[in-house]
Design an enzyme around this catalytic site. Structure first.
Site, PDB file in Angstrom:
ATOM      1  N   GLN A  57       0.613  -1.274   0.123  1.00 42.67           N
ATOM      2  CA  GLN A  57      -0.247  -0.047  -0.029  1.00 42.67           C
ATOM      3  C   GLN A  57       0.856   1.320   0.099  1.00 42.67           C
ATOM      4  OE1 GLN A  57      -3.418  -0.453   3.184  1.00 42.67           O
ATOM      5  NE2 GLN A  57      -1.668  -2.249   3.571  1.00 42.67           N
TER       6      GLN A  57
ATOM      7  N   ASP B  11       6.101   4.809  -1.375  1.00 41.87           N
ATOM      8  CA  ASP B  11       7.366   5.485  -1.247  1.00 41.87           C
ATOM      9  C   ASP B  11       8.547   4.697  -2.279  1.00 41.87           C
ATOM     10  OD1 ASP B  11       7.980   2.810  -0.076  1.00 41.87           O
ATOM     11  OD2 ASP B  11       7.582   3.804   2.076  1.00 41.87           O
TER      12      ASP B  11
ATOM     13  N   HIS C  73      -1.661   1.166  -4.099  1.00 45.33           N
ATOM     14  CA  HIS C  73      -2.014   2.738  -3.975  1.00 45.33           C
ATOM     15  C   HIS C  73      -1.207   3.683  -4.979  1.00 45.33           C
ATOM     16  CE1 HIS C  73      -4.186   1.930   0.202  1.00 45.33           C
ATOM     17  NE2 HIS C  73      -4.691   1.253  -1.002  1.00 45.33           N
TER      18      HIS C  73
ATOM     19  N   CYS D  54      -1.766  12.883 -15.974  1.00 47.10           N
ATOM     20  CA  CYS D  54      -2.151  14.400 -16.343  1.00 47.10           C
ATOM     21  C   CYS D  54      -3.707  14.541 -15.604  1.00 47.10           C
ATOM     22  CB  CYS D  54      -2.458  14.444 -17.963  1.00 47.10           C
ATOM     23  SG  CYS D  54      -3.320  16.054 -18.621  1.00 47.10           S
TER      24      CYS D  54
ATOM     25  N   CYS E 287       1.083  19.616 -17.006  1.00 45.96           N
ATOM     26  CA  CYS E 287       1.559  18.490 -17.987  1.00 45.96           C
ATOM     27  C   CYS E 287       2.323  19.191 -19.174  1.00 45.96           C
ATOM     28  CB  CYS E 287      -0.140  18.023 -18.528  1.00 45.96           C
ATOM     29  SG  CYS E 287       0.160  17.059 -19.895  1.00 45.96           S
TER      30      CYS E 287
ATOM     31  N   THR F 277       0.839  -2.777   8.582  1.00 42.19           N
ATOM     32  CA  THR F 277      -0.499  -2.197   8.198  1.00 42.19           C
ATOM     33  C   THR F 277      -1.380  -2.173   9.216  1.00 42.19           C
ATOM     34  OG1 THR F 277      -2.364  -2.033   6.560  1.00 42.19           O
ATOM     35  CG2 THR F 277      -1.237  -4.287   6.584  1.00 42.19           C
TER      36      THR F 277
HETATM   37  P1  OAD Z   1      -0.992   3.165   9.022  1.00 40.58           P
HETATM   38  O1  OAD Z   1      -0.363   4.298   9.399  1.00 40.58           O
HETATM   39  O2  OAD Z   1      -2.568   3.194   9.035  1.00 40.58           O
HETATM   40  O3  OAD Z   1      -0.665   2.124   9.861  1.00 40.58           O
HETATM   41  C1  OAD Z   1       0.760   1.900  10.225  1.00 40.58           C
HETATM   42  C2  OAD Z   1       0.943   0.419  10.929  1.00 40.58           C
HETATM   43  O4  OAD Z   1       2.146   0.111  11.035  1.00 40.58           O
HETATM   44  C3  OAD Z   1      -0.028   0.672  12.386  1.00 40.58           C
HETATM   45  O5  OAD Z   1      -0.674  -0.866  12.496  1.00 40.58           O
HETATM   46  C4  OAD Z   1       1.463   0.531  13.246  1.00 40.58           C
HETATM   47  O6  OAD Z   1       1.306  -0.322  14.563  1.00 40.58           O
HETATM   48  C5  OAD Z   1       2.333  -0.367  12.305  1.00 40.58           C
HETATM   49  N1  OAD Z   1       3.836   0.018  12.593  1.00 40.58           N
HETATM   50  C6  OAD Z   1       4.377   1.247  12.917  1.00 40.58           C
HETATM   51  N2  OAD Z   1       5.822   1.009  13.027  1.00 40.58           N
HETATM   52  C7  OAD Z   1       6.108  -0.066  12.692  1.00 40.58           C
HETATM   53  C8  OAD Z   1       7.126  -1.187  12.915  1.00 40.58           C
HETATM   54  N3  OAD Z   1       8.476  -0.369  12.919  1.00 40.58           N
HETATM   55  N4  OAD Z   1       7.055  -2.103  12.503  1.00 40.58           N
HETATM   56  C9  OAD Z   1       5.733  -2.794  12.227  1.00 40.58           C
HETATM   57  N5  OAD Z   1       4.675  -2.161  12.205  1.00 40.58           N
HETATM   58  C10 OAD Z   1       4.853  -0.885  12.559  1.00 40.58           C
HETATM   59  O7  OAD Z   1      -0.661   2.611   7.498  1.00 40.58           O
HETATM   60  P2  OAD Z   1      -1.311   1.875   6.400  1.00 40.58           P
HETATM   61  O8  OAD Z   1      -2.273   0.580   7.221  1.00 40.58           O
HETATM   62  O9  OAD Z   1      -0.134   1.348   5.428  1.00 40.58           O
HETATM   63  O10 OAD Z   1      -3.765   4.905   1.581  1.00 40.58           O
HETATM   64  O11 OAD Z   1      -2.464   2.641   5.912  1.00 40.58           O
HETATM   65  C11 OAD Z   1      -3.043   2.227   4.626  1.00 40.58           C
HETATM   66  C12 OAD Z   1      -3.584   3.286   3.747  1.00 40.58           C
HETATM   67  O12 OAD Z   1      -4.285   4.249   4.568  1.00 40.58           O
HETATM   68  C13 OAD Z   1      -2.279   3.805   2.840  1.00 40.58           C
HETATM   69  O13 OAD Z   1      -1.975   3.272   2.001  1.00 40.58           O
HETATM   70  C14 OAD Z   1      -2.866   5.259   2.788  1.00 40.58           C
HETATM   71  C15 OAD Z   1      -3.759   5.644   3.763  1.00 40.58           C
HETATM   72  O14 OAD Z   1      -5.037   6.111   3.650  1.00 40.58           O
HETATM   73  C16 OAD Z   1      -4.226   5.786   0.860  1.00 40.58           C
HETATM   74  O15 OAD Z   1      -3.767   7.089   0.493  1.00 40.58           O
HETATM   75  C17 OAD Z   1      -5.052   5.481  -0.235  1.00 40.58           C
END
Ligand code: OAD
Length: 248
Positions: free
Chosen positions: A107, A110, A125, A133, A158, A198
């Site tokens: 997701q 980066d 994502h 564009c 663009c 996640t």
């Molecule tokens: P979140 O920021 O929601 O969650 C990050 C997760 O990583 C949390 O559950 C933390 O506990 C965990 N975490 C933090 N540091 C860690 C480490 N060192 N080792 C292991 N786990 C760790 O991020 P995502 O779940 O990726 O989408 O968010 C999903 C999507 O929400 C993103 O891709 C973005 C956002 O909306 C869009 O922009 C469409």
């Protein structure tokens, strides 16, 4: 004497599952990049605390104030351009070379999995480094890479129609790219799924682990905290991914 970390026994189980797996799928979120210095979305110091990303990562916000949205993404591009893969990314990259069949569905926007040399990365994502564009003009390709840092103009325009560009990321309310969805449909038909860093709150990505379990896969979560997925997986390793995966 330092006590063993709480996940040590579970690491042994994961190791033996990896050794036996013929088709491994890894699903990653912002937590895998936390140790590289990329802020997570919902955790401590998460982007959304400072910026209310829900207000910025939407097509409506972009229509209303493209300059503001672009400043947000330009800031993220600058920040990420200084980050490097950490031991968790490197471990996943090593799996991608060793396992007979491997997919990494991320997701994250980066690009750190690719920088670590991971094979077969599916960007659910989109990417911070892709441009589109915003008018979807006839002459522009559907998306292209632009790693220039800083961007030469703000908001960027663009090169084909001089209309606005938009970042090649998926915003709230937008569809996951169909190629990524199709790849994920195949990848959930795996024998081992490892979900790393996640919060398992954003769908459809959060449903992949259940789809894999339904298919009969053994499911593993590696996360610094418990999440809605923790009670649903076969094995949960609670701790920093970069340490747990370095232990492997
Ligand atoms: P979140 O920021 O929601 O969650 C990050 C997760 O990583 C949390 O559950 C933390 O506990 C965990 N975490 C933090 N540091 C860690 C480490 N060192 N080792 C292991 N786990 C760790 O991020 P995502 O779940 O990726 O989408 O968010 C999903 C999507 O929400 C993103 O891709 C973005 C956002 O909306 C869009 O922009 C469409």
């Amino acid at each position: 004497m330092t006590p063993n970390p709480p996940w040590q026994e579970a690491v042994g189980e994961l190791k033996s599952r990896l050794a036996r797996s013929r088709k491994l799928t890894v699903v990653t979120g912002a937590g895998i990049s936390a140790a590289s210095g990329v802020p997570t979305f919902r955790g401590e110091g998460g982007l959304w605390r400072q910026y209310r990303a829900t207000d910025l990562a939407t097509p409506e916000a972009f229509r209303q104030d493209p300059q503001l949205v672009w400043e947000f993404y330009a800031w993220r591009r600058e920040l990420v351009s200084q980050c490097h893969p950490n031991p968790a990314h490197l471990a996943v990259a090593a799996w991608s070379r060793r396992q007979p069949e491997f997919t990494c569905i991320t997701q994250n926007v980066d690009g750190l999995h690719e920088a670590a040399g991971t094979r077969n990365v599916v960007r659910f994502h989109g990417s911070l480094w892709e441009m589109q564009c915003a008018e979807a003009c006839r002459d522009a390709p559907s998306s292209w890479e632009d790693r220039r840092e800083p961007l030469p103009e703000m908001p960027p325009r663009c090169p084909y129609c001089r209309g606005l560009l938009r970042p090649g990321v998926v915003w709230f309310g937008e569809a996951i790219p169909s190629a990524a969805l199709q790849a994920a449909q195949q990848a959930v038909l795996c024998d081992l799924m490892v979900v790393i860093g996640t919060a398992s709150q954003v769908y459809p990505a959060a449903s992949l682990v259940d789809a894999a379990a339904t298919h009969g896969a053994y499911t593993v979560e590696i996360n610094a905290e418990t999440t809605p997925a923790t009670s649903r997986v076969n094995l949960a390793l609670t701790g920093p991914a970069e340490q747990i995966l370095a232990d492997l």
